[in-house]
Design a protein around this motif. Structure first.
Motif, PDB file in Angstrom:
ATOM      1  N   SER A 219       1.398   0.318 -10.559  1.00 15.22           N
ATOM      2  CA  SER A 219       0.683   1.381  -9.834  1.00 15.22           C
ATOM      3  C   SER A 219       1.644   2.252  -9.036  1.00 15.22           C
ATOM      4  O   SER A 219       1.351   3.406  -8.749  1.00 15.22           O
ATOM      5  CB  SER A 219      -0.332   0.774  -8.869  1.00 15.22           C
ATOM      6  N   HIS A 220       2.786   1.647  -8.648  1.00 14.91           N
ATOM      7  CA  HIS A 220       3.697   2.319  -7.711  1.00 14.91           C
ATOM      8  C   HIS A 220       4.979   1.486  -7.739  1.00 14.91           C
ATOM      9  O   HIS A 220       4.910   0.264  -7.827  1.00 14.91           O
ATOM     10  CB  HIS A 220       2.990   2.296  -6.351  1.00 14.91           C
ATOM     11  N   THR A 221       6.142   2.150  -7.672  1.00 18.44           N
ATOM     12  CA  THR A 221       7.369   1.384  -7.913  1.00 18.44           C
ATOM     13  C   THR A 221       8.091   0.902  -6.660  1.00 18.44           C
ATOM     14  O   THR A 221       9.201   0.387  -6.762  1.00 18.44           O
ATOM     15  CB  THR A 221       8.365   2.209  -8.755  1.00 18.44           C
ATOM     16  N   GLU A 222       7.504   1.064  -5.482  1.00 19.06           N
ATOM     17  CA  GLU A 222       8.200   0.523  -4.313  1.00 19.06           C
ATOM     18  C   GLU A 222       8.336  -0.995  -4.512  1.00 19.06           C
ATOM     19  O   GLU A 222       7.412  -1.650  -5.013  1.00 19.06           O
ATOM     20  CB  GLU A 222       7.451   0.846  -3.008  1.00 19.06           C
ATOM     21  N   PRO A 223       9.495  -1.564  -4.123  1.00 15.24           N
ATOM     22  CA  PRO A 223       9.778  -2.952  -4.525  1.00 15.24           C
ATOM     23  C   PRO A 223       8.801  -4.006  -3.986  1.00 15.24           C
ATOM     24  O   PRO A 223       8.765  -5.116  -4.497  1.00 15.24           O
ATOM     25  CB  PRO A 223      11.185  -3.199  -3.961  1.00 15.24           C
ATOM     26  N   ASP A 224       8.000  -3.671  -2.981  1.00 20.14           N
ATOM     27  CA  ASP A 224       7.053  -4.700  -2.517  1.00 20.14           C
ATOM     28  C   ASP A 224       5.963  -4.971  -3.560  1.00 20.14           C
ATOM     29  O   ASP A 224       5.287  -5.996  -3.501  1.00 20.14           O
ATOM     30  CB  ASP A 224       6.430  -4.355  -1.155  1.00 20.14           C
ATOM     31  N   HIS A 225       5.815  -4.083  -4.528  1.00 18.55           N
ATOM     32  CA  HIS A 225       4.832  -4.296  -5.597  1.00 18.55           C
ATOM     33  C   HIS A 225       5.511  -4.499  -6.956  1.00 18.55           C
ATOM     34  O   HIS A 225       4.999  -5.200  -7.804  1.00 18.55           O
ATOM     35  CB  HIS A 225       3.887  -3.095  -5.713  1.00 18.55           C
ATOM     36  N   SER A 226       6.663  -3.835  -7.132  1.00 16.41           N
ATOM     37  CA  SER A 226       7.276  -3.869  -8.467  1.00 16.41           C
ATOM     38  C   SER A 226       8.538  -4.730  -8.484  1.00 16.41           C
ATOM     39  O   SER A 226       9.240  -4.776  -9.482  1.00 16.41           O
ATOM     40  CB  SER A 226       7.630  -2.450  -8.911  1.00 16.41           C
TER      41      SER A 226
ATOM     42  N   LEU B 193       0.627   8.628  -2.744  1.00 14.65           N
ATOM     43  CA  LEU B 193      -0.078   7.548  -2.036  1.00 14.65           C
ATOM     44  C   LEU B 193       0.529   6.200  -2.426  1.00 14.65           C
ATOM     45  O   LEU B 193      -0.097   5.458  -3.144  1.00 14.65           O
ATOM     46  CB  LEU B 193      -1.563   7.558  -2.405  1.00 14.65           C
ATOM     47  N   HIS B 194       1.754   5.787  -2.188  1.00 16.92           N
ATOM     48  CA  HIS B 194       2.429   6.472  -1.136  1.00 16.92           C
ATOM     49  C   HIS B 194       3.682   7.227  -1.612  1.00 16.92           C
ATOM     50  O   HIS B 194       4.296   7.982  -0.862  1.00 16.92           O
ATOM     51  CB  HIS B 194       2.682   5.395  -0.069  1.00 16.92           C
ATOM     52  N   TRP B 195       4.070   7.058  -2.852  1.00 16.89           N
ATOM     53  CA  TRP B 195       5.128   7.851  -3.450  1.00 16.89           C
ATOM     54  C   TRP B 195       4.505   8.777  -4.508  1.00 16.89           C
ATOM     55  O   TRP B 195       3.338   8.602  -4.861  1.00 16.89           O
ATOM     56  CB  TRP B 195       6.175   6.918  -4.100  1.00 16.89           C
TER      57      TRP B 195
ATOM     58  N   CYS C  30      -3.361  -0.062  -5.088  1.00 16.67           N
ATOM     59  CA  CYS C  30      -2.034  -0.330  -4.521  1.00 16.67           C
ATOM     60  C   CYS C  30      -1.997  -0.021  -3.020  1.00 16.67           C
ATOM     61  O   CYS C  30      -2.795  -0.550  -2.269  1.00 16.67           O
ATOM     62  CB  CYS C  30      -0.970   0.416  -5.304  1.00 16.67           C
ATOM     63  N   ASP C  31      -1.107   0.881  -2.566  1.00 17.85           N
ATOM     64  CA  ASP C  31      -0.984   1.098  -1.117  1.00 17.85           C
ATOM     65  C   ASP C  31      -2.248   1.685  -0.482  1.00 17.85           C
ATOM     66  O   ASP C  31      -2.584   1.369   0.664  1.00 17.85           O
ATOM     67  CB  ASP C  31       0.175   2.061  -0.825  1.00 17.85           C
ATOM     68  N   ALA C  32      -2.926   2.569  -1.219  1.00 12.36           N
ATOM     69  CA  ALA C  32      -4.074   3.256  -0.618  1.00 12.36           C
ATOM     70  C   ALA C  32      -5.169   2.246  -0.275  1.00 12.36           C
ATOM     71  O   ALA C  32      -5.398   1.298  -1.024  1.00 12.36           O
ATOM     72  CB  ALA C  32      -4.616   4.306  -1.572  1.00 12.36           C
TER      73      ALA C  32
ATOM     74  N   GLY D 235      -3.308  -3.100  -2.531  1.00  9.55           N
ATOM     75  CA  GLY D 235      -2.044  -3.817  -2.680  1.00  9.55           C
ATOM     76  C   GLY D 235      -1.623  -4.598  -1.455  1.00  9.55           C
ATOM     77  O   GLY D 235      -0.701  -5.421  -1.523  1.00  9.55           O
ATOM     78  N   HIS D 236      -2.253  -4.341  -0.324  1.00  8.80           N
ATOM     79  CA  HIS D 236      -1.913  -5.051   0.919  1.00  8.80           C
ATOM     80  C   HIS D 236      -3.191  -5.391   1.687  1.00  8.80           C
ATOM     81  O   HIS D 236      -4.050  -4.535   1.873  1.00  8.80           O
ATOM     82  CB  HIS D 236      -1.089  -4.152   1.846  1.00  8.80           C
ATOM     83  N   GLY D 237      -3.247  -6.637   2.163  1.00 10.41           N
ATOM     84  CA  GLY D 237      -4.341  -7.024   3.050  1.00 10.41           C
ATOM     85  C   GLY D 237      -5.600  -7.409   2.298  1.00 10.41           C
ATOM     86  O   GLY D 237      -5.603  -7.514   1.068  1.00 10.41           O
TER      87      GLY D 237
HETATM   88 FE1  FEO Z   1       4.667   1.901  -0.826  1.00 12.90          FE
HETATM   89 FE2  FEO Z   1       3.382  -1.156  -0.408  1.00 12.90          FE
HETATM   90  O1  FEO Z   1       4.584   0.082  -1.079  1.00 12.90           O
END
Ligand code: FEO
Length: 572
Positions: A91-98, A158-160, A177-179, A235-237
């Protein structure tokens, strides 16, 4: 920075939950906050959520943070034979997910990665071996059998710029994901306890989503066209289910308010370079506090017309320096220079990527064009930490305040003179609030302070949203209320009213001691009270904080509190 010893073992656990037929949530629970990151202001840990859908084919949506590598991969193997995974949706490549996509691809060699075109470009830098891939965009669908048809929604910023949402028609779950996320760690999979999560939900929105309010409204419009949404699998919470309507309503209201801001600042940077992302977040948060709207564009992926449209319209321009080799980003900056004028203000910051375009050359070009400097260029000499983020946030606030100064003066002038005088007859004491969190400290002269309860003892304080201290005064944060002494407060008042450059030490030259809660006590104050923020109420341009008080002492039993008498009620 919060002191964490090298050998601290963080509590990392993982849970798997069937959230709908053929649908499993794999939630990596990170119980302890281990860094002072901008959006980690609250202290409730976080989770990294990944999902598995098993139709006739198998789809994995996102993975987890590297710190969960073993735990996540073992868990994944325990619930599915990874070789049978057909698709990995990124969904998004920031390392906390990918962060574990490469590991999963090694276990699932036949899987095809589905992601936005930009995400696939980013992934090529993260995954070393060739992999099967397919770019997806709004309206594209994937039928994996057993009724699970997945429709994709482009949700840039959202967010990249790389983000996509995925909607499963069968289960009416949307994966975002982040949203719609929050940094909140709890064993409860869903959002049943609204009271427990609302402060984190709002804080996360302010930090990550608020600066992209327009993109969010666009994405929400596309979401509304998909059909009924039963669960938002973020993706969080905790996932949104019990209070989905309330929480999406909040996103709608907050974003509409943001996007209608009369004044806008444009922030340009390269999201996949250096520490730009966190620095942008900090600057954006500082700007947002002043009521100025903010729009963010990635210089490496946005179209030139898009960049010029925003640069021409925005009252403030902020640029994170791209790498010297980023041809598209450098062309984007040239296109900004072609449209800016002397009614605009500018702020520049280094991205600390090791190969930043020089900040001074660009700064000189803006000044030569008559663009005013909103804050001195931010030069970053070491890996950004809490104090760098504080500096960036304060710089953002300075820029925002500069942009709204005239409008605020006009508004004050429009207040009825009699009303203004009558309101001014409300008197108050004089106080200085001091606080320290990790290696970040702040202070604020306060007069809107009152005792608010007896059992337990509590006080309220009104804190303007654009105060630097605002980020250190969230629910759960601790501070000291220093009471100033009548006839003996001018020095302290003068010191704490002084306007300083972003990132300056507020306490330089002031005598302090350390309270039990770690905040500075002003030695020359009449009394001090140690407090903790229990709850907050949003009141237009201020937060009203209700705070419990723990302990305190007085230095001179014969002295009295300094009193603040005003002529008019339109200022402090
Ligand atoms: Fe933008 Fe949770 O990564």
């Amino acid at each position: 920075m919060v002191a964490i010893a090298e050998n601290v073992q963080h509590r990392l656990t993982i849970e798997t939950v069937e959230i709908a037929p053929n649908t499993t949530a794999i939630r990596s629970l990170d119980w302890d906050r281990d860094r002072f990151d901008i959006e980690f202001g609250l202290q409730n840990g976080t989770t990294y959520n990944s999902y598995l859908i098993r139709g006739e084919q198998t789809v994995l949506i996102d993975t987890s943070h590297q710190k969960f590598r073993q735990l996540y991969l073992d868990t994944l193997k325990s619930i599915v034979n990874p070789k049978t995974i057909d698709y990995i949706i990124v969904s998004h490549t920031e390392p906390d997910h990918s962060g574990l996509v490469e590991d999963v691809l090694q276990l699932a060699p036949r899987a095809t990665v589905l992601a936005s075109k930009i995400a696939l470009q980013f992934l090529e830098g993260l995954v070393h071996d060739p992999f099967s891939k397919r770019a997806v965009k709004s309206g594209d669908r994937l039928d994996i059998g057993k009724g699970h048809e997945i429709e994709f929604v482009s949700a840039p910023n959202l967010h990249w710029p790389d983000t996509i949402f995925s909607y499963d028609r069968q289960t009416q779950i949307i994966y975002t994901c982040d949203a719609f996320g929050m940094h909140f760690c709890d064993e409860r999979t869903f959002d049943e306890d609204l009271e427990a999560i609302e402060a984190d939900f709002r804080f996360y929105y302010d930090c990550l989503m608020g600066p992209n309010a327009r993109s969010l409204l666009n994405a929400m419009k596309r979401m509304s066209e998909l059909g009924n949404i039963k669960i938002i699998a973020n993706g969080h919470g905790p996932l949104l289910y019990h209070h989905l309507d309330i929480l999406t309503g909040c996103y709608q209201n907050w974003s509409q308010r943001q996007s209608k801001a009369e004044t806008t600042a444009g922030l340009f940077y390269v999201s996949e370079y250096g520490h730009g992302d966190r620095l942008v977040q900090a600057i954006a948060e500082g700007i947002t506090k002043t009521g100025v709207g903010i729009e963010i564009l990635d210089l490496s992926t946005a179209e030139v017309q898009e960049i010029q449209e925003l640069a021409g319209r925005a009252a403030g321009i902020i640029i994170g320096m791209p790498p010297t080799t980023a041809v598209a980003a450098l062309a984007g900056i040239s296109s900004i220079l072609a449209v800016v004028g002397n009614k605009q203000v500018v702020g520049l910051f280094e991205s600390y990527g090791g190969d930043d375009e020089p900040v001074d050359t660009l700064h000189s070009k803006f000044i030569a064009l008559g663009v005013k400097e909103a804050f001195p260029p931010i030069r970053i000499k070491e890996v950004p930490g809490a104090s760098t983020y504080q500096l960036c946030q304060e710089a953002g606030t300075d820029l925002g305040q500069l942009l709204v100064r005239e409008r605020n003066i006009k508004q004050i002038k429009s207040i009825d003179a009699n009303l203004e005088k009558a309101l001014g007859r409300i008197s108050s004491g004089l106080y200085i609030i001091t606080t320290k969190k990790g290696d970040v400290s702040s202070a604020m002269l306060a007069s809107w302070v009152a005792q608010a309860s007896l059992q337990p003892l509590g006080i309220t304080i009104a804190v303007a949203k654009d105060r630097a201290i605002d980020s250190l005064m969230r629910v759960g944060d601790r501070f000291v209320l220093n009471v100033l002494e009548e006839g003996n407060y001018q020095e302290l008042k003068k010191h704490f009213l002084k306007r300083l450059l972003p990132g300056s030490d507020r306490f330089a030259g002031v005598k302090t001691q350390t309270a039990k809660n770690g905040s500075p006590i002003l030695t020359d104050a009449l009394a001090y009270i140690e407090c903790e923020v229990s709850s907050s109420l949003e009141c237009s341009d201020h937060w009203i904080l209700y705070c419990s008080v723990q302990e305190g002492a007085i230095s001179n039993p014969d002295a009295i509190t300094a009193v603040r008498h005003r002529k008019v009620g339109s200022y402090y």
